[in-house]
Every structure is written in C-alpha cells, then in structure tokens.
Design a protein around this motif. Structure first.
Motif, short mmCIF file in Angstrom:
data_model
loop_
_atom_site.label_atom_id
_atom_site.label_comp_id
_atom_site.label_asym_id
_atom_site.label_seq_id
_atom_site.Cartn_x
_atom_site.Cartn_y
_atom_site.Cartn_z
N VAL A 190 0.83 -1.21 0.00
CA VAL A 190 0.00 0.00 0.00
C VAL A 190 0.86 1.26 0.00
N SER A 191 0.67 2.10 -0.99
CA SER A 191 1.38 3.36 -1.08
C SER A 191 1.00 4.27 0.09
N LEU A 192 1.90 5.16 0.46
CA LEU A 192 1.83 5.90 1.72
C LEU A 192 0.51 6.62 1.95
N TRP A 193 0.04 7.39 0.98
CA TRP A 193 -1.14 8.24 1.21
C TRP A 193 -2.43 7.44 1.37
N TRP A 194 -2.40 6.17 0.99
CA TRP A 194 -3.62 5.35 1.06
C TRP A 194 -3.50 4.25 2.12
N ARG A 195 -2.54 4.37 3.01
CA ARG A 195 -2.35 3.36 4.06
C ARG A 195 -3.36 3.52 5.19
N ALA A 196 -3.84 2.39 5.67
CA ALA A 196 -4.76 2.37 6.81
C ALA A 196 -3.98 2.66 8.10
N PRO A 197 -4.66 3.16 9.13
CA PRO A 197 -3.96 3.54 10.37
C PRO A 197 -3.20 2.41 11.03
N GLU A 198 -3.71 1.16 10.94
CA GLU A 198 -3.02 0.06 11.61
C GLU A 198 -1.63 -0.20 11.02
N MET A 199 -1.41 0.23 9.77
CA MET A 199 -0.11 0.01 9.15
C MET A 199 0.96 0.93 9.72
N PHE A 200 0.53 2.05 10.33
CA PHE A 200 1.48 2.96 10.95
C PHE A 200 1.83 2.52 12.37
N LEU A 201 0.98 1.67 12.95
CA LEU A 201 1.11 1.35 14.37
C LEU A 201 1.69 -0.03 14.65
N TRP A 202 1.42 -0.99 13.77
CA TRP A 202 1.79 -2.36 14.05
C TRP A 202 2.80 -2.87 13.02
N PRO A 203 3.75 -3.70 13.44
CA PRO A 203 4.72 -4.26 12.48
C PRO A 203 4.09 -5.27 11.53
N GLU A 204 2.98 -5.90 11.96
CA GLU A 204 2.27 -6.86 11.13
C GLU A 204 0.77 -6.65 11.27
N TYR A 205 0.01 -7.21 10.35
CA TYR A 205 -1.45 -7.12 10.41
C TYR A 205 -2.03 -8.45 9.97
N THR A 206 -3.28 -8.70 10.32
CA THR A 206 -3.90 -10.00 10.02
C THR A 206 -5.11 -9.88 9.10
N ASP A 207 -5.50 -8.67 8.73
CA ASP A 207 -6.70 -8.49 7.90
C ASP A 207 -6.36 -7.65 6.67
N PRO A 208 -5.82 -8.25 5.61
CA PRO A 208 -5.47 -7.49 4.41
C PRO A 208 -6.69 -6.90 3.70
N CYS A 209 -7.86 -7.52 3.87
CA CYS A 209 -9.07 -6.99 3.23
C CYS A 209 -9.40 -5.59 3.76
N ALA A 210 -9.13 -5.37 5.06
CA ALA A 210 -9.40 -4.07 5.66
C ALA A 210 -8.55 -2.98 5.03
N LEU A 211 -7.34 -3.33 4.56
CA LEU A 211 -6.48 -2.35 3.90
C LEU A 211 -7.11 -1.89 2.59
N ASP A 212 -7.67 -2.83 1.83
CA ASP A 212 -8.33 -2.48 0.56
C ASP A 212 -9.51 -1.57 0.79
N VAL A 213 -10.29 -1.86 1.83
CA VAL A 213 -11.48 -1.06 2.12
C VAL A 213 -11.08 0.37 2.47
N TRP A 214 -10.07 0.52 3.31
CA TRP A 214 -9.59 1.86 3.66
C TRP A 214 -9.10 2.60 2.41
N ALA A 215 -8.24 1.95 1.63
CA ALA A 215 -7.66 2.60 0.46
C ALA A 215 -8.74 2.98 -0.56
N ALA A 216 -9.73 2.10 -0.77
CA ALA A 216 -10.81 2.41 -1.71
C ALA A 216 -11.61 3.61 -1.22
N SER A 217 -11.78 3.73 0.08
CA SER A 217 -12.52 4.86 0.64
C SER A 217 -11.76 6.17 0.43
N VAL A 218 -10.44 6.12 0.60
CA VAL A 218 -9.63 7.31 0.37
C VAL A 218 -9.70 7.73 -1.10
N VAL A 219 -9.64 6.74 -2.00
CA VAL A 219 -9.76 7.04 -3.43
C VAL A 219 -11.12 7.64 -3.74
#
Length: 305
Positions: A165-194
């Motif tokens: 995920v490119s910087l401007w479209w990253r979900a908040p959990e990507m700034f806080l945690w070294p790993e994540y378990t829900d990649p679908c949530a990243l798509d939803v956040w990024a699509a909303s930003v777009v």
C-alpha cells in the motif's frame, strides 16, 4: 470528454520497480504491454490476472507469455492488456482544466470501486495497493483494477508484513503495528480514500513525510469534525459508508457491508447512453426498486477462465 487523448505507439504508460507499461497499436486499437522481470512475484501476478479473467472489474489480458533467464540474459514476463486510463491521469487532466468530474461519473466510479473490491474479497483475494494509478476507467466509465503486483490470497490466522500500500492510502493500523492480520481491511480503507479523492479532486492524506500522513489519518478518525470536513464534498448516499470504512480496523466495514448499504437507485448510472456495468453479490438480498424506478441491470457472476 473526461479522458485524456489516446497515447501514441511507444508511449510509456507507467513505470515501476518491477517493469514498464508501454502503449502499442494493434490495428486501430491501443493495447497496454507490460514487461516484468522473470521473478516469482511477476509469475504470480500473471497467474492471478489469468484467474480473474471474466470479471468486469479487472483489466482484460489479451495475451501473455514468459521467457526464462538464459545464462547472462535475464528472463521476463510480457502481458498484453486492454488499454484503460488510470484515475491518476484523469485527476491530473481535471486539475489542469480546473474542472471536476461530472457528478454521475463520480458516483459511477465510487460505486464500482467498492463492487470491485467486494468481488476480489469474495474470492479470497486482496489487491493491497489500491490507489488512483491502479484504478482504471474505460471510455464509458467502467472501473477496472490494474497492477496486481502486491496481491495476496487471504489465509485465516496468517500475519502479513507492512511492505504494501502506497503511503497516502495506508490504513492507520499500518502505521502502528509491524504486522497485520486483515489485508481486506487495507483495501477497504484505500478504496474509501480514493472515493474521497474522486469527489474532492485531491488525496485527503497527502503529505511529504510518513509522520505527517499518520497525523492526518489520526486526526480524521479521532475527531468527528475533522472527518466531516474531509467528507464535505462527498454526496450523502455514500457518506455513511465512508465514515464506517475510514475508522479503526476493529470497527471498519467490509466491502460487502459497504456495497449493501448503497441505495439501489445509485446502481443505475447512465453514462454516454450506456448503463455502467456493475456487480453485486448481494443482489438477491436487495429490496425491490421504488415504484416507477427502472430495475438495475445486473451482470452475471464473474467466471474465471
């Protein structure tokens, strides 16, 4: 016309770490030829695009082949795809003309983008790099996802790294945690930003430093007034969904929940005399159209080849 002028033969359409995309003429038609280094992730991208052929929201691949490395000559993967214009190019053109996209086209793009993400997730696939340069729009306003170089298949209990995920479209959990378990949530956040960018004409979290991006994201999800200001140009029909998608991961809607929340009349989006195609897995659960309203034309379920 909302699209820029067609490219000429040999024009570079896009460049990246893994390869380039060049415009080529095939008779009177323009095609996009993508050349990638012959590496595992390139072969995986070619395979997933082949698997997704038949979905109206994924770029169509006309032909593809690979050549293995031979002695000192590196191998490569070549994909010949339909030519579609990236949202990034459309946004740039509208900024130059100081004009916004027509409201019906804005609605069409936003609606179809969530349908596209929902379809991928229903097949256990996450794009993981949704942004304007990876969302294409055809001549009649049909949205198609491109560049699946960072895709993944969802596996329950698996942890994923942050290298997506490119910087401007990253979900908040990507700034806080070294790993994540829900990649679908990243798509939803990024699509909303777009989607916000489609209506406002600018990325709401644009900044030069990662810390500045995170600060903007944190303010938006922590202060209702900041979120209201961010969604000021967004129409009412999609605003509740965006608020429920631009939030902490524990509370974030899925793409399916977002699509189900959209009013049925939004699905009917005549553009240039053509009904914009769309796909909704929950179509059977939808209520009947309002009295006097034209039923929405549904596409059949996408099939893989």
């Amino acid at each position: 016309m909302f699209l820029p002028a067609p490219p000429r033969d040999g024009d570079i359409l896009g460049t990246g770490v893994c390869g380039n995309v060049i415009a080529r003429m095939r008779g009177n038609d323009v095609v996009a030829v993508k050349t990638l280094a012959h590496e595992r992730h390139s072969l995986l991208e070619a395979d997933i695009l082949k698997e997704l052929q038949g979905c109206p929201f994924v770029v169509k691949v006309h032909n593809q082949f690979s050549i293995s490395s031979y002695y000192s000559c590196p191998g490569f993967v070549v994909m010949e795809m339909e030519y579609i214009v990236a949202l990034e190019s459309i946004f740039r053109l509208r900024r130059e003309k100081k004009e916004r996209l027509p409201s019906k086209l804005q609605d069409a793009i936003s609606f179809q983008l969530f349908c596209a993400i929902e379809h991928l997730h229903s097949r256990g696939i996450c794009h993981r790099d949704v942004k304007p340069s990876n969302v294409g729009v055809s001549q009649v306003g049909c949205v198609k996802l491109i560049d699946f170089g960072l895709f993944c298949k969802v596996k329950i209990g698996r942890s994923y790294t942050q290298e997506v995920v490119s910087l401007w479209w990253r979900a908040p959990e990507m700034f806080l945690w070294p790993e994540y378990t829900d990649p679908c949530a990243l798509d939803v956040w990024a699509a909303s930003v777009v989607a916000v960018e489609v209506y406002s004409g600018r990325c709401p979290f644009r900044a030069s430093q990662e810390s500045e991006v995170f600060l903007k994201v944190h303010r938006a999800i922590s202060h209702p007034s900041e979120m209201d200001a961010l969604l000021m140009t967004v129409p009412q029909w999609i605003k509740p969904a965006l608020k429920s998608c631009l939030c902490d991961v524990e509370e974030r809607w899925t793409a399916e929940e977002a699509v189900k929340s959209f009013p049925s009349k939004v699905a009917i989006l005549p553009l240039q005399g053509v009904y914009v195609p769309y796909y909704v897995t929950a179509a059977k659960k939808r209520s009947r159209p309002d009295e006097g309203e034209t039923p929405s034309p549904l596409l059949p379920r996408c099939t893989s080849q």
